[in-house]
Design a protein around this motif. Sequence first.
Motif, short mmCIF file in Angstrom:
data_model
loop_
_atom_site.label_atom_id
_atom_site.label_comp_id
_atom_site.label_asym_id
_atom_site.label_seq_id
_atom_site.Cartn_x
_atom_site.Cartn_y
_atom_site.Cartn_z
N UNK A 42 -7.66 -30.10 36.89
CA UNK A 42 -7.34 -29.23 38.02
C UNK A 42 -7.82 -29.89 39.32
N UNK A 43 -9.01 -30.48 39.21
CA UNK A 43 -9.60 -31.14 40.38
C UNK A 43 -8.79 -32.37 40.79
N UNK A 44 -8.46 -33.23 39.83
CA UNK A 44 -7.73 -34.45 40.19
C UNK A 44 -6.29 -34.13 40.59
N UNK A 45 -5.71 -33.12 39.95
CA UNK A 45 -4.31 -32.80 40.27
C UNK A 45 -4.18 -32.24 41.69
N UNK A 46 -5.24 -31.63 42.18
CA UNK A 46 -5.19 -31.07 43.53
C UNK A 46 -5.86 -32.01 44.53
N UNK A 47 -5.61 -33.30 44.38
CA UNK A 47 -6.16 -34.30 45.30
C UNK A 47 -7.65 -34.14 45.54
N UNK A 48 -8.35 -33.94 44.46
CA UNK A 48 -9.81 -33.84 44.53
C UNK A 48 -10.28 -32.74 45.48
N UNK A 49 -9.61 -31.64 45.45
CA UNK A 49 -10.06 -30.48 46.22
C UNK A 49 -11.33 -29.95 45.55
N UNK A 50 -12.47 -30.00 46.28
CA UNK A 50 -13.74 -29.67 45.62
C UNK A 50 -13.79 -28.27 45.01
N UNK A 51 -12.93 -27.36 45.48
CA UNK A 51 -13.05 -26.01 44.93
C UNK A 51 -12.58 -25.93 43.48
N UNK A 52 -12.02 -27.02 42.97
CA UNK A 52 -11.61 -27.03 41.57
C UNK A 52 -12.63 -27.72 40.66
N UNK A 53 -13.73 -28.19 41.22
CA UNK A 53 -14.66 -28.90 40.33
C UNK A 53 -15.39 -27.87 39.44
N UNK A 54 -15.57 -28.21 38.15
CA UNK A 54 -16.05 -27.22 37.18
C UNK A 54 -17.32 -26.48 37.59
N UNK A 55 -18.33 -27.20 38.04
CA UNK A 55 -19.59 -26.52 38.36
C UNK A 55 -19.37 -25.46 39.43
N UNK A 56 -18.50 -25.76 40.39
CA UNK A 56 -18.23 -24.81 41.46
C UNK A 56 -17.51 -23.57 40.91
N UNK A 57 -16.57 -23.82 40.01
CA UNK A 57 -15.84 -22.68 39.44
C UNK A 57 -16.79 -21.75 38.69
N UNK A 58 -17.78 -22.33 38.02
CA UNK A 58 -18.75 -21.51 37.31
C UNK A 58 -19.63 -20.76 38.32
N UNK A 59 -20.04 -21.46 39.38
CA UNK A 59 -20.87 -20.79 40.39
C UNK A 59 -20.12 -19.60 41.00
N UNK A 60 -18.81 -19.79 41.20
CA UNK A 60 -18.02 -18.76 41.84
C UNK A 60 -17.65 -17.62 40.90
N UNK A 61 -17.82 -17.82 39.60
CA UNK A 61 -17.46 -16.76 38.65
C UNK A 61 -18.71 -16.19 38.00
N UNK A 62 -19.15 -16.83 36.92
CA UNK A 62 -20.30 -16.31 36.20
C UNK A 62 -21.56 -16.32 37.07
N UNK A 63 -21.71 -17.39 37.84
CA UNK A 63 -22.88 -17.50 38.72
C UNK A 63 -22.94 -16.33 39.68
N UNK A 64 -21.79 -16.01 40.26
CA UNK A 64 -21.71 -14.92 41.22
C UNK A 64 -22.02 -13.58 40.54
N UNK A 65 -21.48 -13.40 39.35
CA UNK A 65 -21.71 -12.14 38.64
C UNK A 65 -23.20 -11.95 38.34
N UNK A 66 -23.85 -13.02 37.90
CA UNK A 66 -25.28 -12.90 37.61
C UNK A 66 -26.08 -12.69 38.89
N UNK A 67 -25.68 -13.40 39.93
CA UNK A 67 -26.40 -13.30 41.19
C UNK A 67 -26.35 -11.86 41.73
N UNK A 68 -25.16 -11.26 41.61
CA UNK A 68 -25.01 -9.89 42.11
C UNK A 68 -25.32 -8.87 41.03
N UNK A 69 -25.74 -9.39 39.88
CA UNK A 69 -26.04 -8.52 38.74
C UNK A 69 -24.90 -7.53 38.47
N UNK A 70 -23.71 -8.02 38.52
CA UNK A 70 -22.55 -7.20 38.17
C UNK A 70 -22.04 -6.29 39.26
#
Lengths: 250, 216, 154, 135
Positions: A42-70
Amino acid sequence: MPEPAIDTDFIRERLAFFKGARFKTWLDICAHCGYCADSCFFYTAHDKDPKYMPAYKIMQTLGKLYKKNGNVTREELKGIADIAYGDCTACRRCSLYCPFGIEPALMIAAVRGMCCSQGLAPPALMEAAKNHLEFGNQMAITTEDMVETCVWMEEENEEEMPGMKIPVDKEGCDTLYVLNAREVKYYPQDIAEAAMIFHAAGENWTFPSMGWDMTNLGMFAGHAKIMAHAAKLCYDAAERLGVKRIFTSE
Amino acid sequence: MYEFVTGPLAWIAFGIFIIGMTVKVISVIRLASKKDKVVFNHWSWGWSFRSVYRWLIPFGSRSMREKPVLTIVFFVFHVCLLAVPIFLLGHNILWDERWGITWWSFSETSADYLTLLLMAAAIVLILRRIVLPEVRIVTTAYDYLLLAIAVAPFVTGYFAYHQWFDYKTVLIIHILCGEIMLIAIPFTKLSHMILFFFTRAHIGSEMGERRGAKTW
Amino acid sequence: MQVFHDYVKDGKIKLDPAKKITKPVTYQDPCNISRSGGLWEEARYLMNAMCTDFRDMAVNREYNHCCGGGGGYIPMGPEYKRRRMASGKVKAEQIRETGAEMLVVPCHNCFDQIRDLNKEYDLGIEVVHFKTIIPQVWDLPDHLKPKEEHGETG
Amino acid sequence: MRKGMVALYIGMAVLVSMLCFVPAHAQEDIVSLADSAFKDRQRAPAVFVHEEHNEKAEIEECNVCHHLYQGGNKVEDESSEGQGCSDCHHVEEDDPARPLMKAYHDLCKACHRENDEGPVTCGECHPKQRYVLGS
């Protein structure tokens, strides 16, 4: 129509459920080093758009949920679902590239489960998944249609390969053959091809009238109940027919 | 002050570090056996060890080979980070005098160069976080704080060795920085110094035992 | 996959060397079969048994790239198709690089995705299953042969 | 006869005290502990101004530092001045009589810590630039 509020208690409960040693450790130690970026298509196909890098996707999903505690709004959860369903295919390639061996795919699956529980799974996927409950397969094919397809395929290939059978629900065989419902609906020739190969190899096999769809869209959608149901159908068929092994078409 | 930071405070720092890490390890294992039972259904020590081993040697994994420059920097950083404090002559003399333990030491000159190397690696790591968009996007203030905690003992140590500024003050700051790092390890991402072995072993077994897929 | 491999290896199904496919062929490692299934060498055994010009993609085996249709992406329907095509760029380029005219893939998700990519990126490639290709190259014992020797199916 | 014996004793005593006096005079010039037994030095020799140190530390007996050990026991009232430290303590780390570097460190630092006086950190004794503390 106003959209229902997010059941934050439920999300919190799921978050607590998932916080085992693996999730906790993974989230605790990810060093944000960036080794995973190039491993993701996903990252390479979108010309290395950083918002597709795996760690960021996790931060924006599960990370966010844990941070806000749901405690997320429907809008926020929509954004999370959009990433979990649309920006990751859970291919697990990044796990091989992570120095810590973190598995984003499992975390995305957990997030999908939470999104799905709030009705945020992609509608088409959800509908297909629900077909498992009603029809026992994702394509809403009735048992009659399926058996008919088998007979039709037998006849179609009579000339090509005389004596070839597609034995439905034959008991006491060695092998149970299950496949992807798309084959029955869109590529019926696939069944015939498999049957021809089994026939040529002298395999003693059968095809179940129920529990023949080995795809598990419940798993992709994150719906635990459908997931278990779909898997159970296959195993039930295997038990009912007393086979020694299950072959899947993929 | 020097007596205090090398005496009681050193005991406290090492104590918190060792007890903290032990508690961490035990709690991870307990949590895993409670909530991640599935992991143990198909555990393979062979695959685990191979995965850990390949990631401990430079360029032992495909991931590392695909990013050679980063890999060199990472290795320089981590090797110096561990080796310099453990094999530094001054530290060795101190441990010998206080606790009666001693081992091989670097020569002072090599330790000096290794410290420089570590600081250079740290600068590259910081620049990476600023320059590369895919790293910048996941970088938080916490990441810089961790780097600071890890590198501060080396910067202050370098200053102390070369006796720049007021030697005794710098030395005490240096010791405090080292102790802060020791105390921070069990409570921060720095705990990856031990948890790395757990997560690596897990993925090695997970991908290897059932699928034969190499995680390196 | 495993089964087909065993059939061919154990001689339950014999392949006719004369019928081997001569045009360049490549193989898609599906995530669930290669990385998560561990069946990459089996696939290569079959590929080499069936074709003379097998070309692996640049990144293969357990390190393969997902076709871009996995994880339920295909059944998510048309709203997601644009994104699916965009992210499939990596796979499309990989396929193009091999210069293959035919692609064998054992997974239906990949199958559909690569067929879509074929159109989207104009790869000019024939996408097939093992199931389709084995009957084209096998050497059937006489008693199984159709009455009036057809040779090959379409 | 008796007088002769006394004269002999006095003569010997003078001789001995003179002998003692000569090295004592030489020591006045000592400003660092540059033991030649150390072949490759890790750091500059420790700064040590003998007379100044002893005045400050109020040390009058030589054997406070120039101790003498025999068979593992310290011999009281005897001293070893005139010998180099490295005559007994060798550089090798497995020296049973305590390796030279450790001997120096222990002797100096133990006393400094005990009396809560004098330097105990590396850089205080081994300055990077000798002239800073040499004066």
